[in-house]
Design a protein around this motif. Structure first.
Motif, mmCIF file in Angstrom:
data_model
loop_
_atom_site.group_PDB
_atom_site.id
_atom_site.type_symbol
_atom_site.label_atom_id
_atom_site.label_comp_id
_atom_site.label_asym_id
_atom_site.label_seq_id
_atom_site.Cartn_x
_atom_site.Cartn_y
_atom_site.Cartn_z
ATOM 1 N N ASP A 91 7.080 -1.119 -10.853
ATOM 2 C CA ASP A 91 8.246 -2.196 -10.796
ATOM 3 C C ASP A 91 7.588 -3.410 -11.387
ATOM 4 O O ASP A 91 7.091 -4.199 -11.000
ATOM 5 N N HIS A 140 1.858 -2.807 -5.073
ATOM 6 C CA HIS A 140 2.850 -3.230 -6.026
ATOM 7 C C HIS A 140 2.745 -4.716 -6.328
ATOM 8 O O HIS A 140 3.736 -5.373 -6.968
ATOM 9 N N SER A 190 16.116 -2.216 -1.865
ATOM 10 C CA SER A 190 16.397 -1.120 -2.535
ATOM 11 C C SER A 190 17.844 -0.889 -1.817
ATOM 12 O O SER A 190 18.329 -1.533 -0.833
ATOM 13 N N CYS A 244 17.215 4.109 -8.467
ATOM 14 C CA CYS A 244 16.175 2.712 -8.381
ATOM 15 C C CYS A 244 16.752 1.466 -8.525
ATOM 16 O O CYS A 244 16.280 0.611 -9.269
ATOM 17 N N SER A 277 17.846 -2.232 -7.151
ATOM 18 C CA SER A 277 17.428 -3.194 -6.155
ATOM 19 C C SER A 277 18.228 -4.317 -6.063
ATOM 20 O O SER A 277 18.754 -4.829 -7.402
ATOM 21 N N ARG A 333 3.907 8.033 2.237
ATOM 22 C CA ARG A 333 4.269 8.181 0.887
ATOM 23 C C ARG A 333 3.321 8.994 0.036
ATOM 24 O O ARG A 333 3.656 9.715 -1.036
ATOM 25 N N PHE A 380 14.699 6.344 -4.680
ATOM 26 C CA PHE A 380 14.067 5.191 -4.255
ATOM 27 C C PHE A 380 13.087 4.943 -5.483
ATOM 28 O O PHE A 380 12.440 6.292 -6.115
ATOM 29 N N ASP A 398 9.973 4.239 -5.131
ATOM 30 C CA ASP A 398 8.579 4.900 -4.645
ATOM 31 C C ASP A 398 8.699 5.750 -3.540
ATOM 32 O O ASP A 398 8.733 5.186 -2.297
ATOM 33 N N GLU A 440 10.913 5.466 1.892
ATOM 34 C CA GLU A 440 11.291 4.113 2.671
ATOM 35 C C GLU A 440 11.376 4.528 4.001
ATOM 36 O O GLU A 440 11.956 5.822 4.334
ATOM 37 N N HIS A 471 10.687 -2.378 -1.031
ATOM 38 C CA HIS A 471 10.168 -0.855 -0.775
ATOM 39 C C HIS A 471 9.758 -0.472 0.457
ATOM 40 O O HIS A 471 9.112 0.722 0.606
#
Lengths: 458, 458
Positions: free
Chosen positions: A346, A438, B177, B185, B187, B258, B344, B346, B349, B438
């Motif tokens: 990011d 991040h 997001s 992606c 945001s 994650r 997303f 990453d 979420e 995120h």
């Protein structure tokens, strides 16, 4: 996660004091006197056969250039690949080789109290790219391939504490980025897990306090990058009277930095990367700047796999990573830089005030060199609060040495309006941010570990 | 950021109490009685001409299908594009159209104290995709194209408060997001800025307390998605006696989620997307599930640009977003779900316990439907603590309505081990996470806004 009806405190308010106690244990501990460390460490170095030889990139057994793309990959399809990347950051645009490894490794340190003081289990471990082969690594340093057995090697010791949540008490657990200039969106899990188990001793491991680790961080090439990264995530929560910017203003400034940077990357075939030269030996930049992609053959006695070949990225020149430090109202602050790097997931993360390889800028006039580079390079000894050479992850990088510095800023330098992208932030604020991914790049995390393990007045 | 030597408190400890006071102002305020809202709102609806007509996708003026790729873009190269996406999440794999808009918009609410109570400046704004055209939006709702003038339209009112940091006091500022199933992606910057300026009144704007906004959130289609998202980021910091999981354990669980999800996406030409049918009218799924890409023509009297055509994503069916709620030790907890969505940035979420369009699962046997879906659908009225229909961003989505619910879990349902990927979390913990990007998806943020503005016992 079994459901209990007795609630937990949201924060463990004892923990910062327990970390502080461990930080004050500097010269001795229940497990090892600091003066005995060198003897033990040297013995570990002698105990294992580990040799590293350079091998031309084209001759790496187990690895091949894919027809067409020229991307470098392992025949198993695992570990990592070297591909090409086209990076556009605002008006700047370039192409470069990049390491692609879309999997999450584990960097885990096991903690345990002895005589009421937290100790951390460190491993003496050799990595082929380390300038000093043997360094202190986290208890566990495992790629996804390691812990799912792709190596077909020995089990990773103590791994269960980090993959089975019931085995200990988690003190920190966060995905942190790796080098955004060399890795595409790589992150590793940085964990500290506390146990009360009686652990079988193992020759390559030793228990050290934070104070002892802090002392070792002042020496060159002892504490490896992975260990420094994990230690930066330890919840120290130092008590600070305040900060130049409130936490909300700091987050807002960071959001502004992220929103104002336009970073676009595109994966391209390695063979198409312009300005890079492909030889049998290596891949290097036409001007011999930045880094080379080269190969090594490794023979190891105590590893899961006892011999292998692999590519490594070898930086050209020695890096420089420095925070300018200043006390505002008696509270130490670091001047952070919101850096855009092509491999960040990011856009930007916070890095040191200066982070570069000075040689890459030697051909440019001063005003085109990074801000504060000349200030840091020419700082007199009386302004240098910390200086040590450390290297980056020796499993991917060959002799990737940087000098890490904390340099005192004069009153005039500190009270001047910092350039866009720079802000004064306390170690406590950085420590709060290190709970989340991040925010802090790996270079900033090394210097944050130094600050967190600092004894006395920073 | 000018450097001062007087330090700031890291946290403004007065702020939660000020938010709480605003939340308690429910029926009246210094600026507008709650009972007068409908009259004002209806008048705003009558004040402007705003019509929306469906237009075949192929006939959208200003937009074209790129030869070869079939991607849909605006002739200016700005706004957004519709492309194809190949998504692999673990063993699941599919292709779909996706909105690509790699720029950060601003969603900003201006706050000001009147008679000692914080009020928030809301705009009555029509969007072409809204099922009820007029809704309450943030003070400023600006795409990057808006605020850099690509529309060649009128200036965005109050924008300076959100792009010039000296103009007010930032209370919240975080990149959050948008829909991971529809946007790649994406945001937006969610901001709350407090001012003490005397502001010129404007017909389309009104000052409301958090209590008034909380009341309006209980009604269908009044508070738009952007407003709900920003309100979720307000630093409420509710006082809670504890939580089922400490903050560290929660973060560790999230890191585990994650790390264990393998999400890979690849942009592909829209024309190549399999299982989707391209007609002159629209692009739709072969089984008529998920959504359609369609077009509208808009004529507006009070916008920067007074008429335009654009594509919109139109979901098939009405969505369902629900948190199971349970009090552990008298502290309310929500059952969050760590969701992997292809768009997303990453991997995962946190979303509501249930988030889906039930119709998409109607053809499947119960054990293949999402966990808790049947429980939520069949919950009796006595278990429903909150229910309202809200729609998603009407600038990109047409009639994208979901029912948002808070459903009480029975003791047995709450104390059972939740399935993998689910955890019980307090509103206070979610509010802490909403300071950072995120973590919370946009559906969870709507329900967090509901919880944050709740009056009385949740």
């Amino acid at each position: 996660m079994t459901i209990v009806t007795r609630l937990a405190e949201r924060e463990d308010n004892q923990l910062p004091a327990r970390f502080a106690r461990s930080r004050r244990s500097i010269t001795t501990s229940a497990m090892m006197r600091t003066e005995d460390f060198d003897t033990w460490f040297a013995a570990r170095g002698r105990a294992h056969r580990f040799t590293v030889e350079r091998v031309p990139l084209r001759n790496l057994m187990g690895w091949s250039l894919e027809p067409g793309s020229g991307n470098i990959g392992h025949h198993s399809g695992r570990f990592f690949r070297v591909e090409g990347l086209h990076v556009t950051i605002g008006a700047r645009e370039w192409q470069q080789p990049i390491i692609v490894q879309p999997e999450v490794g584990i960097l885990g340190i096991l903690a345990k109290e002895f005589d009421g003081v937290l100790h951390f289990l460190m491993q003496a471990k050799m990595e082929p790219g380390n300038p000093r082969l043997l360094q202190l690594s986290p208890t566990v340093q495992a790629t996804h391939s390691n812990y799912t057995g792709v190596h077909q090697g020995a089990d990773v010791k103590y791994l269960d504490y980090f993959i089975d949540p019931g085995q200990g008490r988690v003190l920190a657990d966060v995905l942190q980025s790796e080098h955004g200039s060399w890795f595409l969106c790589k992150s590793n899990r940085n964990m500290i897990v506390e146990t009360t188990d009686d652990l079988p001793p193992d020759d390559d491991f030793c228990w050290l306090t934070l104070g002892q680790l802090g002392t070792l961080l002042h020496r060159d090439h002892i504490v490896n990058m992975d260990a420094r990264s994990v230690l930066a995530c330890a919840p120290m929560a130092p008590v600070e009277a305040g900060a130049v910017h409130s936490d909300t203003d700091l987050l807002s400034w960071f959001t502004t930095e992220r929103a104002r940077h336009d970073v676009r990357v595109r994966r391209i075939p390695l063979a198409d990367v312009r300005d890079w030269v492909f030889t049998d030996d290596d891949i290097h930049h036409v001007a011999n700047r930045y880094f080379r992609v080269t190969g090594v053959a490794v023979h190891a006695g105590n590893r899961e796999v006892t011999s292998w070949m692999q590519p490594l990225f070898e930086p050209i020149g020695v890096g420089l990573c420095a925070f300018l430090v200043h006390r505002f109202g008696r509270v130490p602050h670091f001047l952070v830089h919101a850096r855009a790097e092509g491999g960040f997931l990011d856009t930007v993360e916070l890095g040191p005030t200066v982070q570069c390889t000075p040689e890459n800028y030697a051909h440019l006039p001063e005003h085109e060199r990074p801000p504060f580079l000349d200030l840091v390079r020419h700082a007199g000894a009386d302004r240098i609060r910390y200086a040590a050479a450390h290297s980056e992850e020796g499993g991917r990088f060959l002799n990737a040495t940087s000098r890490f510095l904390l340099v005192e800023a004069s009153e005039a330098e500190a009270t001047a309006e910092p350039p866009p992208g720079f802000a004064w932030v306390t170690p406590g604020q950085l420590n709060s941010l290190s709970r989340h991914g991040h925010y802090l790049n790996v270079q900033a995390r090394t210097l944050l570990a130094v600050a967190g393990l600092w004894s006395g007045r920073l």
